[in-house]
Scaffold this motif. Structure first.
Motif, mmCIF file in Angstrom:
data_model
loop_
_atom_site.group_PDB
_atom_site.id
_atom_site.type_symbol
_atom_site.label_atom_id
_atom_site.label_comp_id
_atom_site.label_asym_id
_atom_site.label_seq_id
_atom_site.Cartn_x
_atom_site.Cartn_y
_atom_site.Cartn_z
ATOM 1 N N MET A 1 0.846 -1.201 0.000
ATOM 2 C CA MET A 1 0.000 0.000 0.000
ATOM 3 C C MET A 1 0.877 1.245 0.000
ATOM 4 S SD MET A 1 -3.012 1.186 2.645
ATOM 5 C CE MET A 1 -4.239 0.096 1.926
ATOM 6 N N ASN A 2 0.505 2.240 -0.811
ATOM 7 C CA ASN A 2 1.255 3.484 -0.884
ATOM 8 C C ASN A 2 0.893 4.394 0.289
ATOM 9 O OD1 ASN A 2 2.568 3.130 -3.574
ATOM 10 N ND2 ASN A 2 0.436 2.998 -4.239
ATOM 11 N N ASN A 3 1.923 4.909 0.960
ATOM 12 C CA ASN A 3 1.729 5.831 2.078
ATOM 13 C C ASN A 3 1.725 7.254 1.526
ATOM 14 O OD1 ASN A 3 1.480 6.935 4.585
ATOM 15 N ND2 ASN A 3 3.582 6.513 5.232
ATOM 16 N N LEU A 4 0.555 7.808 1.336
ATOM 17 C CA LEU A 4 0.412 9.111 0.688
ATOM 18 C C LEU A 4 0.398 10.213 1.747
ATOM 19 C CD1 LEU A 4 -2.335 8.115 -1.914
ATOM 20 C CD2 LEU A 4 0.151 8.157 -2.230
ATOM 21 N N LYS A 5 1.573 10.716 2.073
ATOM 22 C CA LYS A 5 1.678 11.798 3.061
ATOM 23 C C LYS A 5 1.548 13.173 2.413
ATOM 24 C CE LYS A 5 4.600 9.225 6.293
ATOM 25 N NZ LYS A 5 5.907 9.181 6.995
ATOM 26 N N SER A 6 1.856 13.233 1.121
ATOM 27 C CA SER A 6 1.715 14.494 0.381
ATOM 28 C C SER A 6 1.282 14.170 -1.044
ATOM 29 C CB SER A 6 3.030 15.274 0.377
ATOM 30 O OG SER A 6 4.046 14.528 -0.264
ATOM 31 N N ILE A 7 0.356 14.948 -1.567
ATOM 32 C CA ILE A 7 -0.132 14.756 -2.927
ATOM 33 C C ILE A 7 -0.126 16.103 -3.645
ATOM 34 C CG2 ILE A 7 -2.132 14.180 -4.357
ATOM 35 C CD1 ILE A 7 -2.919 12.071 -2.332
ATOM 36 N N CYS A 8 0.371 16.099 -4.864
ATOM 37 C CA CYS A 8 0.351 17.279 -5.705
ATOM 38 C C CYS A 8 -0.944 17.298 -6.508
ATOM 39 C CB CYS A 8 1.558 17.280 -6.643
ATOM 40 S SG CYS A 8 1.608 18.696 -7.754
ATOM 41 N N VAL A 9 -1.592 18.445 -6.533
ATOM 42 C CA VAL A 9 -2.818 18.603 -7.306
ATOM 43 C C VAL A 9 -2.559 19.536 -8.489
ATOM 44 C CG1 VAL A 9 -5.183 19.470 -7.312
ATOM 45 C CG2 VAL A 9 -4.354 18.159 -5.363
ATOM 46 N N PHE A 10 -2.883 19.043 -9.690
ATOM 47 C CA PHE A 10 -2.859 19.859 -10.902
ATOM 48 C C PHE A 10 -4.298 20.277 -11.190
ATOM 49 C CE2 PHE A 10 0.605 16.643 -12.093
ATOM 50 C CZ PHE A 10 1.622 17.433 -11.589
ATOM 51 N N CYS A 11 -4.529 21.567 -11.402
ATOM 52 C CA CYS A 11 -5.882 22.030 -11.665
ATOM 53 C C CYS A 11 -5.854 23.449 -12.218
ATOM 54 C CB CYS A 11 -6.739 21.973 -10.398
ATOM 55 S SG CYS A 11 -6.102 22.949 -9.024
ATOM 56 N N GLY A 12 -7.026 23.944 -12.580
ATOM 57 C CA GLY A 12 -7.127 25.215 -13.267
ATOM 58 C C GLY A 12 -6.896 26.434 -12.394
ATOM 59 N N SER A 13 -6.304 27.471 -12.999
ATOM 60 C CA SER A 13 -6.202 28.772 -12.342
ATOM 61 C C SER A 13 -7.460 29.586 -12.618
ATOM 62 C CB SER A 13 -4.959 29.519 -12.841
ATOM 63 O OG SER A 13 -4.995 29.675 -14.245
#
Length: 196
Positions: A1-13
């Motif tokens: 299982m991946n330990n997701l402590k930080s996630i980058c979000v790509f999205c609109g300005s």
């Protein structure tokens, strides 16, 4: 299982015209806080970017912005972030995002969002990282893109194992579950970990 402590979000300005997309961005920000996951994003206070960051912070989460120097203006930058990192250019920005994140989620956006998504997928395909990459398909926004990816597979331009690098779902909790349980397929040469 991946330990997701930080996630980058790509999205609109930009905020767009669909209130459902805005609401889901806010829900995702709250989910980051609930799960104690650091939000890594483009550092803006406007558009979908601003909505997710503000929601994350208001719900007690941590938000870290990464922005190139030429975009760093008072009109754009969110001044209430836990940390704001300034880079020299866009490439350095994306590299820093990749280094600081355990995974990536893409929300609706325009050219910049698509460019970030496809570059991070390409880096994974080339074996430069093996982190889960997800799309939150808010209100069917990415239906046509998903169909195009499947068309690329059917026409022989994209291998099925590389298509599988992109995880998509319309539900936030299900998307997190899929990302946590993501295992890259190393059977293709390009996906083999570095130094092997």
């Amino acid at each position: 299982m991946n330990n997701l402590k930080s996630i980058c979000v790509f999205c609109g300005s930009s905020e767009g015209t669909d209130p459902i997309i805005v609401k889901e961005a806010q829900q995702l920000g709250a989910e980051f806080a609930k799960r104690n996951i650091d939000l890594i994003y483009g550092g803006s206070k406007i558009g979908i970017m601003g909505k997710i960051a503000i929601s994350c912070i208001e719900n007690g989460g941590k938000a870290i912005g990464i922005i190139p120097q030429f975009l760093k203006t008072k009109e754009i930058v969110h001044e209430g972030l836990d940390e704001l990192i300034t880079t020299q250019n866009m490439h350095e920005r994306k590299l820093k995002m990749q280094e600081m994140s355990d995974g990536f989620i893409t929300l609706p956006g325009g050219f910049g969002t698509f460019e970030e998504l496809f570059e991070i997928i390409t880096w994974s395909q080339l074996g430069l990282h093996h982190k889960p990459i997800g799309i939150l398909n808010s209100n069917g926004f990415y239906d046509h893109l998903i169909a195009m990816l499947d068309e690329m597979v059917s026409k022989g331009f994209l291998k099925p194992e590389n298509r599988a690098l992109l995880i998509e779902d319309t539900d936030i909790e299900t998307l997190f579950y899929k990302m946590e349980n993501f295992v890259p397929d190393y059977t293709t040469k390009l996906l083999k970990p570095e130094n092997t």
